[in-house]
Design a protein around this motif. Structure first.
Motif, PDB file in Angstrom:
ATOM      1  N   PRO A  88       0.803  -1.228   0.000  1.00 37.63           N
ATOM      2  CA  PRO A  88       0.000   0.000   0.000  1.00 37.63           C
ATOM      3  C   PRO A  88       0.832   1.272   0.000  1.00 37.63           C
ATOM      4  CG  PRO A  88      -0.765  -1.549   1.670  1.00 37.63           C
ATOM      5  CD  PRO A  88       0.526  -2.070   1.160  1.00 37.63           C
ATOM      6  N   SER A  89       2.075   1.187   0.503  1.00 39.19           N
ATOM      7  CA  SER A  89       2.879   2.407   0.588  1.00 39.19           C
ATOM      8  C   SER A  89       3.721   2.656  -0.655  1.00 39.19           C
ATOM      9  CB  SER A  89       3.779   2.336   1.825  1.00 39.19           C
ATOM     10  OG  SER A  89       4.702   1.290   1.677  1.00 39.19           O
ATOM     11  N   ALA A  90       3.736   1.710  -1.571  1.00 37.58           N
ATOM     12  CA  ALA A  90       4.559   1.882  -2.768  1.00 37.58           C
ATOM     13  C   ALA A  90       3.810   2.694  -3.826  1.00 37.58           C
ATOM     14  CB  ALA A  90       4.915   0.511  -3.328  1.00 37.58           C
ATOM     15  N   THR A  91       4.545   3.171  -4.810  1.00 38.03           N
ATOM     16  CA  THR A  91       3.923   3.938  -5.892  1.00 38.03           C
ATOM     17  C   THR A  91       2.942   3.061  -6.661  1.00 38.03           C
ATOM     18  OG1 THR A  91       5.991   5.131  -6.087  1.00 38.03           O
ATOM     19  CG2 THR A  91       4.415   5.396  -7.888  1.00 38.03           C
ATOM     20  N   ILE A  92       3.402   1.878  -7.017  1.00 40.90           N
ATOM     21  CA  ILE A  92       2.511   0.883  -7.623  1.00 40.90           C
ATOM     22  C   ILE A  92       2.122  -0.071  -6.493  1.00 40.90           C
ATOM     23  CG2 ILE A  92       2.265  -0.895  -9.392  1.00 40.90           C
ATOM     24  CD1 ILE A  92       2.823   1.922 -10.492  1.00 40.90           C
ATOM     25  N   THR A  93       0.884  -0.023  -6.112  1.00 36.67           N
ATOM     26  CA  THR A  93       0.481  -0.739  -4.897  1.00 36.67           C
ATOM     27  C   THR A  93       0.383  -2.239  -5.090  1.00 36.67           C
ATOM     28  OG1 THR A  93      -1.820  -0.365  -5.458  1.00 36.67           O
ATOM     29  CG2 THR A  93      -0.780   1.224  -3.975  1.00 36.67           C
ATOM     30  N   ASN A  94       0.184  -2.709  -6.303  1.00 33.87           N
ATOM     31  CA  ASN A  94       0.139  -4.161  -6.509  1.00 33.87           C
ATOM     32  C   ASN A  94       0.626  -4.494  -7.909  1.00 33.87           C
ATOM     33  OD1 ASN A  94      -2.494  -4.608  -8.296  1.00 33.87           O
ATOM     34  ND2 ASN A  94      -2.876  -2.944  -6.841  1.00 33.87           N
ATOM     35  N   GLU A  95       1.275  -5.625  -8.022  1.00 35.02           N
ATOM     36  CA  GLU A  95       1.828  -5.985  -9.332  1.00 35.02           C
ATOM     37  C   GLU A  95       2.126  -7.482  -9.418  1.00 35.02           C
ATOM     38  OE1 GLU A  95       5.754  -4.580 -10.213  1.00 35.02           O
ATOM     39  OE2 GLU A  95       6.315  -4.516  -8.111  1.00 35.02           O
ATOM     40  N   PHE A  96       2.002  -7.999 -10.626  1.00 34.52           N
ATOM     41  CA  PHE A  96       2.490  -9.346 -10.939  1.00 34.52           C
ATOM     42  C   PHE A  96       3.916  -9.201 -11.440  1.00 34.52           C
ATOM     43  CE2 PHE A  96      -2.075 -10.220 -11.675  1.00 34.52           C
ATOM     44  CZ  PHE A  96      -2.205 -11.356 -10.897  1.00 34.52           C
ATOM     45  N   ASP A  97       4.736 -10.142 -11.096  1.00 30.86           N
ATOM     46  CA  ASP A  97       6.080 -10.080 -11.690  1.00 30.86           C
ATOM     47  C   ASP A  97       6.312 -11.215 -12.688  1.00 30.86           C
ATOM     48  OD1 ASP A  97       6.429 -12.271 -10.145  1.00 30.86           O
ATOM     49  OD2 ASP A  97       8.054 -11.462  -8.932  1.00 30.86           O
ATOM     50  N   GLY A  98       5.246 -11.913 -13.023  1.00 36.02           N
ATOM     51  CA  GLY A  98       5.376 -12.948 -14.059  1.00 36.02           C
ATOM     52  C   GLY A  98       6.253 -14.070 -13.578  1.00 36.02           C
ATOM     53  N   LEU A  99       7.460 -14.091 -14.045  1.00 36.05           N
ATOM     54  CA  LEU A  99       8.413 -15.112 -13.612  1.00 36.05           C
ATOM     55  C   LEU A  99       9.443 -14.434 -12.720  1.00 36.05           C
ATOM     56  CD1 LEU A  99       9.165 -18.076 -13.915  1.00 36.05           C
ATOM     57  CD2 LEU A  99      10.551 -17.454 -15.885  1.00 36.05           C
ATOM     58  N   ASN A 100       9.380 -14.723 -11.439  1.00 36.22           N
ATOM     59  CA  ASN A 100      10.296 -14.080 -10.501  1.00 36.22           C
ATOM     60  C   ASN A 100      11.642 -14.786 -10.466  1.00 36.22           C
ATOM     61  OD1 ASN A 100      11.290 -13.991  -7.359  1.00 36.22           O
ATOM     62  ND2 ASN A 100      10.470 -12.044  -8.081  1.00 36.22           N
ATOM     63  N   GLU A 101      11.603 -16.101 -10.456  1.00 35.60           N
ATOM     64  CA  GLU A 101      12.842 -16.875 -10.401  1.00 35.60           C
ATOM     65  C   GLU A 101      12.755 -18.055 -11.357  1.00 35.60           C
ATOM     66  OE1 GLU A 101      13.859 -16.304  -5.651  1.00 35.60           O
ATOM     67  OE2 GLU A 101      12.523 -17.880  -6.329  1.00 35.60           O
ATOM     68  N   LEU A 102      13.859 -18.328 -11.995  1.00 38.41           N
ATOM     69  CA  LEU A 102      14.016 -19.570 -12.747  1.00 38.41           C
ATOM     70  C   LEU A 102      15.418 -20.080 -12.449  1.00 38.41           C
ATOM     71  CD1 LEU A 102      13.484 -21.810 -14.735  1.00 38.41           C
ATOM     72  CD2 LEU A 102      13.929 -20.223 -16.610  1.00 38.41           C
ATOM     73  N   TYR A 103      15.476 -21.089 -11.638  1.00 36.99           N
ATOM     74  CA  TYR A 103      16.761 -21.677 -11.250  1.00 36.99           C
ATOM     75  C   TYR A 103      16.893 -23.048 -11.918  1.00 36.99           C
ATOM     76  CZ  TYR A 103      16.618 -18.372  -7.296  1.00 36.99           C
ATOM     77  OH  TYR A 103      16.539 -17.261  -6.501  1.00 36.99           O
ATOM     78  N   ILE A 104      18.078 -23.303 -12.388  1.00 36.19           N
ATOM     79  CA  ILE A 104      18.393 -24.666 -12.845  1.00 36.19           C
ATOM     80  C   ILE A 104      19.322 -25.277 -11.805  1.00 36.19           C
ATOM     81  CG2 ILE A 104      19.439 -26.085 -14.643  1.00 36.19           C
ATOM     82  CD1 ILE A 104      18.749 -23.883 -16.636  1.00 36.19           C
ATOM     83  N   LEU A 105      18.876 -26.344 -11.211  1.00 35.59           N
ATOM     84  CA  LEU A 105      19.658 -27.024 -10.181  1.00 35.59           C
ATOM     85  C   LEU A 105      20.218 -28.318 -10.755  1.00 35.59           C
ATOM     86  CD1 LEU A 105      16.979 -26.688  -7.369  1.00 35.59           C
ATOM     87  CD2 LEU A 105      18.994 -25.258  -7.638  1.00 35.59           C
ATOM     88  N   GLY A 106      21.483 -28.539 -10.520  1.00 34.04           N
ATOM     89  CA  GLY A 106      22.103 -29.791 -10.957  1.00 34.04           C
ATOM     90  C   GLY A 106      22.803 -30.427  -9.769  1.00 34.04           C
ATOM     91  N   ALA A 107      22.474 -31.662  -9.496  1.00 33.80           N
ATOM     92  CA  ALA A 107      23.084 -32.309  -8.336  1.00 33.80           C
ATOM     93  C   ALA A 107      23.130 -33.807  -8.549  1.00 33.80           C
ATOM     94  CB  ALA A 107      22.286 -31.997  -7.070  1.00 33.80           C
ATOM     95  N   GLY A 108      24.125 -34.426  -7.958  1.00 34.51           N
ATOM     96  CA  GLY A 108      24.233 -35.873  -8.070  1.00 34.51           C
ATOM     97  C   GLY A 108      25.452 -36.390  -7.347  1.00 34.51           C
TER      98      GLY A 108
END
Lengths: 478, 280
Positions: free
Chosen positions: A114-134
């Motif tokens: 509520p205190s921001a200039t744009i009070t609400n927003e979608f950010d679509g894709l916030n994170e895309l991580y590729i994890l590799g482990a083994g």
């Protein structure tokens, strides 16, 4: 009314996305595929590890009781174990994962502030991580994380795009192990990477020391070596985890919040950054000193730290978040950071002019379906030729309760008390809903005692400001 | 009558032998004359196990027993006198006594933790430290470890000290069998399909087998001091029969688990049950 309608519409769209994603959530991450098991085998709500998950990690990403029984995708042999008898006249035998080691983690957020200039927003894709482990053979394992998108943007720096990439050696007893590369040190009250509340990071892990110009933070990663090990307690319950590390230290630029301490601190930081740029900074190290740390945790009761008491015939899928135990732990970290030192009437740039210390202690109790973590951390910076210390005391209390295996509310309280400015606290309220084992919808709200002079107002790098706000987030791993 | 009985007994013995041979041929039909080590499943089915371990004297005794029992049955069909019935009773009692003597042995279950299943554990008896060294009869035929589909078959083979093991190559590709183990170092060199090479395992211990062409291939020969051994099936079951009564050291070996040993006493009659647990 129109605004309310907009909010409802956005929530509807978000819920629809959840439904669509979860309906098609057929794929699961690398370890789940390897054992054909659910995320819940190791996670309370990913990425938060349960006791078995911690034991799995402590065993070098291997099943504590032995791999053979549970592996559904057999590894590709690079030599039968008997080749050890031929060594050194042959290569030491090993293997590589039989299936893909890649996994993906996506998140999407919807913010209300509520205190921001744009009070609400979608950010679509916030994170895309590729994890590799083994795992590679009987003793070596690896973990890598590539951030393709982080915070809604594509990371430009090497360190930001590749926050974790390490190889690990585990002694067969798991009492003495070595991790090398880029990793999150164990010298934290609780790991940033494994936190339940994804919107806000821990102040203890991330907050720097604005008056000394020290942007050092314990998380998210360090370059170096870490030795560590685990020993189970009596009757294979609980046990000891120990660790020690030798690392570069971090230089992340101007410490967050520096702008809120007035023109003196702001000016000092500006001059320091200019001097660093003139002296030449690198991506990997800002001085020739190596930071070091050590510490340990002792768990009383519950599953053994190496999986003692865990079922050996089959993997447990339900109620594995219950682990009645108490863990006490402590760590010490010592480092050196660049700063401006006054010698006579001159201000000189000294690469290791700031000797800093971080000391933490915690108690982590699991009782039934609940878990509570309480910790305190002292941050101290000592600049050459200055008689005073810059101190911060950070206290942290975090609690969660597994109401249902799919519904986990949590709350966190943090207080930062510096000896150079005003104290600050914030509350974080959270609820995770596991729509599927690999799909999580979380609602998180941050309530902070904030003002325009509060030092944390500028602490925007990792959580986009600390004004009172709420956030809906969808995490999806496969 | 006696000649007829013995002839029938010999025919039955021949039938038993042929049945065993046919089951072996199923495993390696192209390797006639070779003795195929029974797999865990075969052992579970009871194929070839007891025959494999029987000494020549045991075979003769069994043939005589079968002959006597068969003769007794023939006599019984025509007997009306008490004398003949008494004879029949004596024969049956003799047979029962002989059968109970053969049943002396060990059986049980081995439970392994941390491995895929409970199979491929070799359970065997060693001479107890205070017992004298004995010589046992070696198998009259070669024992076999085949190379098939880029694997050694079987993966583990228990063998009495002095046993000659044949290493045929049944694959289309060439193999090169060797062992780096101190117990028995050897290198058979590289050889193609159809070739059979032999090794005599003359020292007790564990011998690892590798192929110098295919690094992923491996097998183990567990060379024992006595002919009393068995390999477990998936459930971990084992059975060792025809054991001379006495004190022994019972050992269990698995390629991924620490070995076990314990003293056991094998009684004269009946099977002693010994369950074992192997873990890291």
């Amino acid at each position: 009314m129109q605004r309310l309608f907009g909010l409802i519409l956005q929530c509807f769209v978000l819920c629809s996305l959840v439904w669509i994603f979860s309906a098609d959530a057929l794929a699961i991450p690398a370890f789940a595929r390897k054992y054909a098991t659910s995320c819940s085998t190791c996670h309370v709500a990913y990425p938060v590890l349960n006791a078995f998950g911690k034991a799995y990690k402590a065993s070098g990403y291997r099943m504590p009781g032995g791999e053979d029984k549970f592996v559904k995708v057999p590894p590709v042999s690079l030599g039968a174990p008997a080749w050890k008898q031929v060594f050194p006249k042959s290569l030491w035998p090993s293997d590589i994962p039989g299936g893909s080691v890649a996994a993906f983690w996506l998140s999407s957020q919807f913010r209300v502030n509520p205190s921001a200039t744009i009070t609400n927003e979608f950010d679509g894709l916030n994170e895309l991580y590729i994890l590799g482990a083994g795992t590679l053979g009987e003793s070596i394992s690896f973990f890598a994380e590539l951030e393709v998108i982080d915070g809604g943007t594509i990371p430009t720096g090497f360190g930001a795009a590749l926050p974790r990439a390490f190889a690990q050696y585990n002694h067969p007893s798991n009492k003495f192990n070595v991790t090398g590369g880029l990793f999150e040190p164990r010298a934290v009250l609780t790991p940033t990477r494994l936190r339940l509340m994804r919107v806000s990071d821990y102040l203890s892990n991330r907050y720097g020391m604005p008056p000394s110009g020290n942007s050092f933070s314990l998380s998210p990663n360090q370059r170096g070596l870490e030795v560590w090990g685990s020993v189970e307690g009596p009757a294979n319950k609980g046990g000891l985890d120990w660790f020690a590390g030798l690392v570069n230290g971090r230089d992340a630029g101007t410490p967050p919040g520096a702008g809120a301490f007035g023109s003196t601190v702001a000016g000092f930081n500006s001059r320091l950054q200019a001097a660093l740029a003139a002296a030449g900074r690198t991506n990997f190290e800002n001085n020739s000193n190596k930071d070091f740390y050590l510490g340990g945790n002792y768990k009383i009761g519950g599953m053994g730290v190496l999986g003692g008491g865990a079922p050996t015939d089959e993997l447990q899928q339900a109620d594995n978040f219950v682990d009645n135990s108490v863990t006490v732990g402590a760590f010490y970290y010592r480092g050196a950071a660049p700063t401006l030192v006054t010698r006579g009437s001159r201000e000189e740039f000294v690469r290791d002019g700031n000797t800093f210390h971080r000391v933490g202690a915690k108690i982590d109790a699991s009782i039934g379906k609940g878990n509570i973590l309480a910790g305190v951390q002292l941050n101290r910076d000592k600049i050459e030729n200055i008689s005073r210390n810059f101190d911060e005391i950070i206290t942290l209390v975090e609690a969660r309760y597994v109401l249902y295996p799919w519904l986990i509310p949590a709350v966190r309280f943090e207080n930062l008390n510096p000896n150079f400015g005003k104290a600050f606290y914030r509350w974080t309220l959270h609820s995770s809903t596991m729509i599927r084992a690999n799909v999580r919808l979380s609602i998180e709200g941050v309530v902070s005692r904030n003002s325009k002079t509060d030092p944390l107002r500028d602490f925007r790098r990792f959580d986009s400001g600390n004004d009172t706000r709420a956030q809906f987030r969808l995490d999806f791993a496969y | 009558m006696a000649i007829v009985s013995i002839l029938i007994g010999v025919m039955i013995e021949a039938a038993v032998f042929y049945r065993g041979l046919r089951s072996q041929r199923k495993k390696a039909h192209h390797l006639e004359g070779l003795h195929v080590a029974p797999s865990a499943r075969d052992r579970a089915d009871g194929l070839g196990r007891r025959d494999d371990r029987m000494t020549p004297m045991s075979r003769i005794l069994r043939t005589l027993l079968v002959a006597m029992l068969t003769g007794a049955c023939v006599v019984a069909r025509t007997a009306h006198s008490k004398g003949i019935l008494r004879t029949l009773l004596v024969v049956v009692l003799m047979g029962a006594a002989a059968a109970s003597g053969e049943a002396s042995g060990l059986r049980g279950k081995v439970t392994c933790s941390g491995v895929k299943d409970n199979s491929d554990v070799v359970v065997y008896l060693d001479r107890a430290p205070d017992q004298p060294v004995k010589d046992y009869s070696l198998p009259t035929k070669d024992t076999l470890i085949d190379q098939l589909n880029l694997t050694f078959v079987p993966h583990v083979l228990p063998a009495l000290k002095g046993t000659r093991v044949a290493f045929p190559n049944s694959d289309e590709v060439r193999h090169s069998v060797f062992s780096p183990s101190k117990t028995k170092r050897f290198n058979l060199g590289t050889y193609p399909k159809g070739t059979i090479k032999h090794v005599v395992f003359d020292q007790p211990g564990v011998v690892a087998l590798l192929c110098n062409v295919h690094a992923e291939m491996s097998a183990y020969v567990i060379v024992t001091e006595t002919p009393y051994f068995a390999t477990t099936d998936k459930q971990g079951r084992y059975e060792i029969g025809n054991i001379s009564p006495g004190q022994y050291l019972l050992r269990a070996w698995h390629e991924k688990l620490p070995p076990l040993s314990r003293k056991v006493v094998v009684e004269k009659d009946g099977f002693t049950v010994v369950d074992l647990e192997m873990k890291r």
